[in-house]
Write a protein that holds these residues in place. Structure first.
Motif, PDB file in Angstrom:
ATOM      1  N   UNK A   1       0.835  -1.207   0.000  1.00  0.00           N
ATOM      2  CA  UNK A   1       0.000   0.000   0.000  1.00  0.00           C
ATOM      3  C   UNK A   1       0.870   1.256   0.000  1.00  0.00           C
ATOM      4  N   UNK A   2       1.893   1.274   0.833  1.00  0.00           N
ATOM      5  CA  UNK A   2       2.737   2.462   0.954  1.00  0.00           C
ATOM      6  C   UNK A   2       3.558   2.721  -0.299  1.00  0.00           C
ATOM      7  N   UNK A   3       3.830   1.681  -1.067  1.00  0.00           N
ATOM      8  CA  UNK A   3       4.697   1.829  -2.232  1.00  0.00           C
ATOM      9  C   UNK A   3       3.928   1.939  -3.539  1.00  0.00           C
ATOM     10  N   UNK A   4       2.605   2.018  -3.468  1.00  0.00           N
ATOM     11  CA  UNK A   4       1.803   2.188  -4.680  1.00  0.00           C
ATOM     12  C   UNK A   4       1.069   3.515  -4.614  1.00  0.00           C
ATOM     13  N   UNK A   5      -0.003   3.671  -5.369  1.00  0.00           N
ATOM     14  CA  UNK A   5      -0.737   4.926  -5.391  1.00  0.00           C
ATOM     15  C   UNK A   5      -2.154   4.725  -5.867  1.00  0.00           C
ATOM     16  N   UNK A   6      -2.875   5.837  -6.154  1.00  0.00           N
ATOM     17  CA  UNK A   6      -4.281   5.724  -6.540  1.00  0.00           C
ATOM     18  C   UNK A   6      -4.523   4.843  -7.756  1.00  0.00           C
ATOM     19  N   UNK A   7      -3.529   4.738  -8.648  1.00  0.00           N
ATOM     20  CA  UNK A   7      -3.731   3.907  -9.826  1.00  0.00           C
ATOM     21  C   UNK A   7      -3.771   2.424  -9.521  1.00  0.00           C
TER      22      UNK A   7
END
Length: 389
Positions: free
Chosen positions: A309-315
């Motif tokens: 979760x921390x290493x991704x984003x809204x996409x």
């Protein structure tokens, strides 16, 4: 219940004052909400509510998530499915047998601090009875319940034209601030200021991902899907199948983070299709040894999911960002109730270090709850709200 009392606010900051480029919440206020009374909590890029069971830390995140839902246009019932539980226990009904609660927040950004205060009636019927949006000491929007027999509130917003305010009814089950772009023309400087403040508040509220990984459901292989991570992280394997192919650099960072929090050697984090078309996730231990994620403990699975979760984003996360505003002007806020649940001290420390690094970049923020606050010497950049009695 009546509308919130008049607010005493500082003057609008000057242009020399530093302001965040991306709107974000900098304060959560629980004036009268469940066990909280006259509480105001400062929010930084990484904020942890710490305290024992029953201290109210989960309630704070509940209020934040409810405001985010309202900012996204949700109805009041969707934001507060059990409104009676939000009313302070000692709150007595008035002569009309009404009880309710009050919450609010401050969103900082290019427009300076913008405050939102909300009074909600929970009994006998759920409705908004008062809302106030203010900036720089100026009331930009104010609503109040005038006729209990109608499902509307009387709203007045700043105009600064031939008439100082515009008055109109608004529904009593939705946040008026989120409706302003549909009602305000933007012809005068006053109207444009109202729109800018409302947009800043809505953008700050809407980009929220409430995350609570569920290890039991993360263990099973999953069918291929859209590759957008669900709040419970049930479809972790499907998301890994997508992200590993899309961004090798970010996947390498994830693998490194997983290696710091999981027992044994980790050289890669993989996803592979099974004969029946489903996808499962594995840890590559090197030398041909692979460990399916279903064999990991609950703490390791939660750690892997939260690191992703921390290493991704809204996409990649299953959120509904404000599509009218460029992504570069938005900040995603992760809400993680029980951030350290099932984690050992080493995993909690490594996860917080990862969170601190990611939150420093400005595109992601984290508000979580933990049983105990980390020692100040372990993790820099953490805003701790200590709810210990």
């Amino acid at each position: 219940m009546t509308a919130p009392p008049a607010l005493s606010l500082p003057d609008r900051p000057g242009i020399s004052d530093p302001r965040p480029d991306r709107p974000c919440l900098t304060e959560l206020r629980l004036s009268a909400f469940a066990g909280h009374r006259r509480a105001a909590f400062a929010l930084g890029p990484l904020t942890l509510f710490a305290g024992p069971s029953g201290s109210g830390k989960s309630r704070a995140l509940q209020a934040y998530e409810a405001l985010a839902r309202l900012g996204g246009g949700a109805e009041l019932r969707e934001a507060f499915p059990a409104p009676a539980s939000c009313v302070p226990e000692r709150a007595r009904p008035d002569a009309q047998r009404r009880r309710g609660f009050r919450i609010g927040c401050t969103a900082d950004g290019p427009e300076g601090p913008v405050r939102l205060d909300l009074a909600v009636q929970a009994e006998p019927a759920l409705r908004i009875v008062g809302e106030r949006l203010t900036s720089g000491g100026l009331v930009l929007l104010e609503t109040a319940l005038r006729d209990p027999g109608r499902a509307t509130v009387q709203a007045a917003w700043h105009t600064a034209g031939s008439s100082p305010v515009t008055r109109a009814p608004l529904p009593d089950d939705r946040l008026g601030t989120a409706l302003l772009p549909l009602r305000v023309a933007g012809r005068t400087d006053g109207q444009r200021r109202v729109l800018a403040a409302a947009e800043q508040m809505v953008v700050a509220l809407r980009s929220v991902f409430a995350c609570d990984p569920r290890p039991r459901r993360m263990r099973a292989p999953v069918p291929p899907g859209a590759g957008r991570l669900l709040p419970g992280c049930d479809n972790l394997a499907d998301v890994l199948w997508r992200t590993r192919a899309e961004c090798a650099r970010r996947h390498a960072l994830l693998t490194s983070a997983v290696g710091a929090g999981c027992a044994g050697r980790v050289v890669d984090l993989l996803a592979e299709p099974l004969a029946d078309g489903r996808i499962r996730a594995l840890l590559d231990r090197g030398e041909g040894l692979r460990t399916p994620l279903e064999l990991l403990g609950d703490g390791e699975l939660r750690y892997v999911a939260l690191a992703l979760v921390l290493l991704t984003g809204p996409g990649v996360l299953d959120v509904d960002p404000v599509r009218e505003v460029p992504e570069a002007m938005q900040t995603l806020t992760v809400l993680a109730d029980g951030l350290d649940r099932c984690l050992d001290p080493r995993q909690t420390r490594e996860l917080l270090r990862l969170a601190a690094r990611m939150c420093q970049r400005g595109h992601i923020r984290l508000v979580g709850t933990v049983r105990e606050a980390p020692p100040a010497t372990e993790v820099d950049g953490v805003t701790v709200v200590d709810l210990n009695p």
